[in-house]
Design a protein around this motif. Structure first.
Motif, PDB file in Angstrom:
ATOM      1  N   LEU A  20       0.813  -1.268  -0.110  1.00  0.00           N
ATOM      2  CA  LEU A  20      -0.166   0.111  -0.011  1.00  0.00           C
ATOM      3  C   LEU A  20       0.738   1.351   0.180  1.00  0.00           C
ATOM      4  CD1 LEU A  20      -2.886  -0.805   2.570  1.00  0.00           C
ATOM      5  CD2 LEU A  20      -2.818  -1.137   0.023  1.00  0.00           C
ATOM      6  N   HIS A  21       2.117   1.134   0.650  1.00  0.00           N
ATOM      7  CA  HIS A  21       2.691   2.454   0.796  1.00  0.00           C
ATOM      8  C   HIS A  21       4.212   2.062   0.444  1.00  0.00           C
ATOM      9  CE1 HIS A  21      -0.736   4.316   2.521  1.00  0.00           C
ATOM     10  NE2 HIS A  21      -0.878   3.542   3.380  1.00  0.00           N
ATOM     11  N   GLY A  22       4.643   1.279   0.039  1.00  0.00           N
ATOM     12  CA  GLY A  22       6.114   0.781  -0.183  1.00  0.00           C
ATOM     13  C   GLY A  22       6.419   0.750  -1.506  1.00  0.00           C
ATOM     14  N   GLY A  23       5.534   0.944  -2.462  1.00  0.00           N
ATOM     15  CA  GLY A  23       5.730   0.781  -4.149  1.00  0.00           C
ATOM     16  C   GLY A  23       5.302  -0.576  -4.505  1.00  0.00           C
ATOM     17  N   GLY A  24       5.233  -1.566  -3.659  1.00  0.00           N
ATOM     18  CA  GLY A  24       5.009  -2.919  -3.958  1.00  0.00           C
ATOM     19  C   GLY A  24       3.791  -3.145  -4.537  1.00  0.00           C
ATOM     20  N   GLY A  25       2.584  -2.464  -4.441  1.00  0.00           N
ATOM     21  CA  GLY A  25       1.261  -2.470  -5.111  1.00  0.00           C
ATOM     22  C   GLY A  25       1.459  -2.063  -6.814  1.00  0.00           C
ATOM     23  N   ALA A  26       2.168  -1.391  -7.164  1.00  0.00           N
ATOM     24  CA  ALA A  26       2.494  -0.676  -8.371  1.00  0.00           C
ATOM     25  C   ALA A  26       3.123  -1.884  -8.942  1.00  0.00           C
ATOM     26  CB  ALA A  26       3.132   0.604  -8.586  1.00  0.00           C
ATOM     27  N   LEU A  27       3.971  -2.469  -8.500  1.00  0.00           N
ATOM     28  CA  LEU A  27       4.699  -3.620  -9.045  1.00  0.00           C
ATOM     29  C   LEU A  27       3.857  -4.690  -9.478  1.00  0.00           C
ATOM     30  CD1 LEU A  27       8.161  -3.108  -6.869  1.00  0.00           C
ATOM     31  CD2 LEU A  27       7.673  -2.441  -9.480  1.00  0.00           C
ATOM     32  N   MET A  28       3.121  -5.107  -8.386  1.00  0.00           N
ATOM     33  CA  MET A  28       2.237  -6.141  -8.814  1.00  0.00           C
ATOM     34  C   MET A  28       1.171  -5.971  -9.695  1.00  0.00           C
ATOM     35  SD  MET A  28       3.193  -8.596  -6.586  1.00  0.00           S
ATOM     36  CE  MET A  28       4.729  -8.118  -7.220  1.00  0.00           C
ATOM     37  N   ASP A  29       0.616  -4.582  -9.896  1.00  0.00           N
ATOM     38  CA  ASP A  29      -0.150  -4.031 -10.799  1.00  0.00           C
ATOM     39  C   ASP A  29       0.376  -4.289 -12.151  1.00  0.00           C
ATOM     40  OD1 ASP A  29      -2.164  -3.249  -9.034  1.00  0.00           O
ATOM     41  OD2 ASP A  29      -1.701  -1.427  -9.279  1.00  0.00           O
ATOM     42  N   ASP A  30       1.863  -3.936 -12.546  1.00  0.00           N
ATOM     43  CA  ASP A  30       2.318  -4.247 -13.659  1.00  0.00           C
ATOM     44  C   ASP A  30       2.332  -5.747 -14.001  1.00  0.00           C
ATOM     45  OD1 ASP A  30       2.429  -1.451 -13.845  1.00  0.00           O
ATOM     46  OD2 ASP A  30       4.564  -1.352 -13.285  1.00  0.00           O
ATOM     47  N   LEU A  31       2.625  -6.443 -12.899  1.00  0.00           N
ATOM     48  CA  LEU A  31       2.794  -7.762 -13.139  1.00  0.00           C
ATOM     49  C   LEU A  31       1.817  -8.751 -13.739  1.00  0.00           C
ATOM     50  CD1 LEU A  31       5.460  -9.324 -12.881  1.00  0.00           C
ATOM     51  CD2 LEU A  31       4.752 -10.123 -10.765  1.00  0.00           C
ATOM     52  N   TYR A  32       0.409  -8.171 -12.957  1.00  0.00           N
ATOM     53  CA  TYR A  32      -0.621  -9.048 -13.237  1.00  0.00           C
ATOM     54  C   TYR A  32      -1.389  -8.372 -14.562  1.00  0.00           C
ATOM     55  CZ  TYR A  32      -1.370 -11.431  -8.857  1.00  0.00           C
ATOM     56  OH  TYR A  32      -1.382 -12.603  -7.805  1.00  0.00           O
ATOM     57  N   ALA A  33      -1.132  -7.287 -14.972  1.00  0.00           N
ATOM     58  CA  ALA A  33      -1.534  -6.720 -16.271  1.00  0.00           C
ATOM     59  C   ALA A  33      -1.116  -7.556 -17.525  1.00  0.00           C
ATOM     60  CB  ALA A  33      -1.093  -5.350 -16.507  1.00  0.00           C
ATOM     61  N   ARG A  34       0.254  -8.362 -17.201  1.00  0.00           N
ATOM     62  CA  ARG A  34       0.480  -9.132 -18.244  1.00  0.00           C
ATOM     63  C   ARG A  34      -0.403 -10.446 -18.382  1.00  0.00           C
ATOM     64  NH1 ARG A  34       6.983  -9.663 -16.193  1.00  0.00           N
ATOM     65  NH2 ARG A  34       7.178  -7.530 -15.947  1.00  0.00           N
ATOM     66  N   PHE A  35      -1.191 -10.751 -17.360  1.00  0.00           N
ATOM     67  CA  PHE A  35      -2.124 -11.814 -17.498  1.00  0.00           C
ATOM     68  C   PHE A  35      -3.563 -11.194 -17.700  1.00  0.00           C
ATOM     69  CE2 PHE A  35       1.601 -12.954 -15.121  1.00  0.00           C
ATOM     70  CZ  PHE A  35       2.052 -13.913 -15.857  1.00  0.00           C
ATOM     71  N   ASN A  36      -3.871 -10.101 -18.316  1.00  0.00           N
ATOM     72  CA  ASN A  36      -5.188  -9.610 -18.340  1.00  0.00           C
ATOM     73  C   ASN A  36      -5.767  -9.376 -16.976  1.00  0.00           C
ATOM     74  OD1 ASN A  36      -7.200  -8.382 -19.853  1.00  0.00           O
ATOM     75  ND2 ASN A  36      -8.107 -10.102 -20.097  1.00  0.00           N
ATOM     76  N   ALA A  37      -5.076  -9.189 -15.912  1.00  0.00           N
ATOM     77  CA  ALA A  37      -5.659  -9.129 -14.503  1.00  0.00           C
ATOM     78  C   ALA A  37      -5.418  -7.993 -13.558  1.00  0.00           C
ATOM     79  CB  ALA A  37      -5.556 -10.642 -14.051  1.00  0.00           C
ATOM     80  N   LEU A  38      -5.916  -7.803 -12.512  1.00  0.00           N
ATOM     81  CA  LEU A  38      -5.462  -7.210 -11.489  1.00  0.00           C
ATOM     82  C   LEU A  38      -5.824  -7.721 -10.152  1.00  0.00           C
ATOM     83  CD1 LEU A  38      -7.897  -5.658  -9.889  1.00  0.00           C
ATOM     84  CD2 LEU A  38      -7.991  -4.625 -12.112  1.00  0.00           C
ATOM     85  N   SER A  39      -5.118  -7.600  -9.272  1.00  0.00           N
ATOM     86  CA  SER A  39      -5.275  -8.493  -7.780  1.00  0.00           C
ATOM     87  C   SER A  39      -5.308  -7.383  -6.629  1.00  0.00           C
ATOM     88  CB  SER A  39      -3.692  -9.073  -7.807  1.00  0.00           C
ATOM     89  OG  SER A  39      -3.912  -9.768  -6.410  1.00  0.00           O
ATOM     90  N   ILE A  40      -6.274  -7.586  -5.801  1.00  0.00           N
ATOM     91  CA  ILE A  40      -6.420  -7.084  -4.488  1.00  0.00           C
ATOM     92  C   ILE A  40      -6.474  -7.780  -3.522  1.00  0.00           C
ATOM     93  CG2 ILE A  40      -8.119  -5.697  -3.344  1.00  0.00           C
ATOM     94  CD1 ILE A  40      -9.719  -4.885  -5.836  1.00  0.00           C
ATOM     95  N   PRO A  41      -5.322  -7.498  -2.504  1.00  0.00           N
ATOM     96  CA  PRO A  41      -5.310  -8.512  -1.297  1.00  0.00           C
ATOM     97  C   PRO A  41      -6.304  -8.563  -0.419  1.00  0.00           C
ATOM     98  CG  PRO A  41      -3.625  -6.575  -1.502  1.00  0.00           C
ATOM     99  CD  PRO A  41      -4.627  -6.449  -2.491  1.00  0.00           C
ATOM    100  N   CYS A  42      -6.670  -9.678  -0.303  1.00  0.00           N
ATOM    101  CA  CYS A  42      -7.834 -10.035   0.612  1.00  0.00           C
ATOM    102  C   CYS A  42      -7.805 -11.137   1.718  1.00  0.00           C
ATOM    103  CB  CYS A  42      -9.087 -10.516  -0.270  1.00  0.00           C
ATOM    104  SG  CYS A  42      -8.443 -12.266  -0.960  1.00  0.00           S
ATOM    105  N   GLY A  43      -6.405 -11.047   2.295  1.00  0.00           N
ATOM    106  CA  GLY A  43      -6.219 -11.802   3.230  1.00  0.00           C
ATOM    107  C   GLY A  43      -5.007 -12.260   3.826  1.00  0.00           C
ATOM    108  N   ASN A  44      -4.538 -12.612   4.831  1.00  0.00           N
ATOM    109  CA  ASN A  44      -3.264 -13.062   5.367  1.00  0.00           C
ATOM    110  C   ASN A  44      -3.463 -14.123   6.269  1.00  0.00           C
ATOM    111  OD1 ASN A  44      -0.441 -13.268   5.828  1.00  0.00           O
ATOM    112  ND2 ASN A  44      -0.270 -11.503   4.664  1.00  0.00           N
ATOM    113  N   THR A  45      -2.459 -15.283   6.241  1.00  0.00           N
ATOM    114  CA  THR A  45      -2.587 -16.351   7.207  1.00  0.00           C
ATOM    115  C   THR A  45      -1.967 -16.068   8.368  1.00  0.00           C
ATOM    116  OG1 THR A  45      -0.935 -17.667   6.303  1.00  0.00           O
ATOM    117  CG2 THR A  45      -2.807 -17.911   5.336  1.00  0.00           C
ATOM    118  N   GLY A  46      -1.073 -14.791   8.357  1.00  0.00           N
ATOM    119  CA  GLY A  46      -0.142 -14.732   9.485  1.00  0.00           C
ATOM    120  C   GLY A  46       1.054 -15.826   9.205  1.00  0.00           C
TER     121      GLY A  46
END
Length: 361
Positions: A125-151
């Motif tokens: 959200l605040h360290g630049g990782g989200g933009a990097l993931m957006d670019d990555l998923y765009a190659r697969f005609n997709a976008l990704s939203i975090p929706c949970g973490n197992t710890g």
């Protein structure tokens, strides 16, 4: 006469004012969402149900998403494929399942010796990782939203005691993503097995060990019945972030209100999932130990070897892929600062509490 004229105009004005409301009435939209996780787990599968329920509530039932558990609609490890080609509008999964499609997707979920759930969210959200993931998923005609973490996850279940690195050699272990590459470096034989198929594989002897999640989920899947040694700490997975993966064309067709509802639902589902694990894991672990499970800590030698293998795996992938190298650089820099902050505050406080827990509050 003037009063009658005013009422006539007011009536006409009221009609004009109400017309845009009718024209902008929220459309009814129905999506399907396959999950990579079995219905038997009220944590990771429960997060899928929770998410879809919240979306419906936030849109007054106009936007509904029907969840399908692992294998009901598509194979559990092909959810991203279904989203990419438009078979489904969205999917509930984890990026590290798709190491074969794009190794850098592992950063969307988590990397061994990596970030805690809080740190991972901060990076996205605040360290630049989200933009990097957006670019990555765009190659697969997709976008990704975090929706949970197992710890932090446990090290896993083993049929035999692990006393040294030699005990890992030739071991057939179910483990996903980058973890599989780490175990391979250490001489083990990693296997990609969906959650619903792990127990039968252990029971039949096709697996010698399994790394899944933690006590609460592992107890439900019955791993303690076929493997008695349970290892920690979870240095290989300090957290695993789940994703709502969405087809870009489907996303573009959503009204902005529905897009925001999806993001809000993912955020609350994420909070709920981590809280559920934090509350239930220790209770389940007490039960398992009470039933005779042998709770073990990794020998320091083994953890050192795992860390060295992880570093080598990361550098091997970075040498082959500029995109992997770019994301790794961002992730490493953020991780270094987080470890520094943790040593000053959170981690230092937690270490003190652990050291004094017998005499504390």
């Amino acid at each position: 006469m003037q009063r009658r004229r005013f009422l006539t105009l007011a009536g006409a004005g009221g009609a004009l004012l109400s017309a845009p409301v009718v024209a902008q009435e929220a459309p009814t939209i129905n999506w399907r969402m396959p999950s990579s996780f079995p219905r038997s787990l009220d944590t990771v599968w429960g997060a899928a149900e929770y998410l879809t329920e919240r979306v419906s509530v936030l849109t007054d039932g106009k936007f509904t998403i029907r969840p399908f558990s692992a294998g009901e609609l598509v194979p559990p490890l092909q959810v991203l494929d279904a989203v990419q080609n438009g078979t489904t509008e969205c999917g509930h999964t984890a990026g590290f399942y798709y190491l074969g499609k794009e190794p850098a997707l592992v950063f969307d979920t988590g990397v061994p010796f990596g970030l805690t759930p809080r740190q991972h969210t901060a990076w996205l959200l605040h360290g630049g990782g989200g933009a990097l993931m957006d670019d990555l998923y765009a190659r697969f005609n997709a976008l990704s939203i975090p929706c949970g973490n197992t710890g932090a996850q446990m090290g896993g279940w083993f049929r035999k005691e692990i006393k040294s690195i030699d005990d890992l050699k030739g071991l057939r272990i179910r483990t996903p993503g980058l973890l599989s590459m780490v175990y391979e470096k250490l001489g083990a034989i990693p296997q990609q097995v969906a959650g619903s198929d792990i127990y039968p594989s252990l029971e039949k002897g096709a697996l010698d060990a399994v790394e899944f999640v933690g006590p609460y989920d592992d107890e439900k899947l019955g791993f303690s019945k076929v493997a008695s040694y349970y290892y920690g700490p979870g240095v290989l997975e300090l957290g695993a972030s789940l994703s709502l993966t969405i087809n870009q064309d489907s996303w573009a067709k959503l009204p902005p209100r529905y897009q925001e509802a999806l993001r809000a639902a993912c955020a609350t589902a994420a909070d709920d999932l981590l809280a559920k694990y934090d509350a239930n894991n220790i209770v389940a672990l007490k039960r398992l130990v009470g039933q005779g499970v042998k709770l073990k800590a990794w020998p320091p030698e083994v953890m050192h070897a795992m860390q060295s293998a992880t570093k080598q795996v990361l550098e091997d992938y970075a040498a082959k892929s500029p995109s992997f190298a770019k994301i790794l650089a961002s992730w490493r820099a953020f991780r270094a600062d987080q470890l520094l902050w943790n040593s000053v505050n959170d981690g230092a406080a937690e270490n003190y509490l652990m050291a004094t827990r017998e005499n504390g509050l």
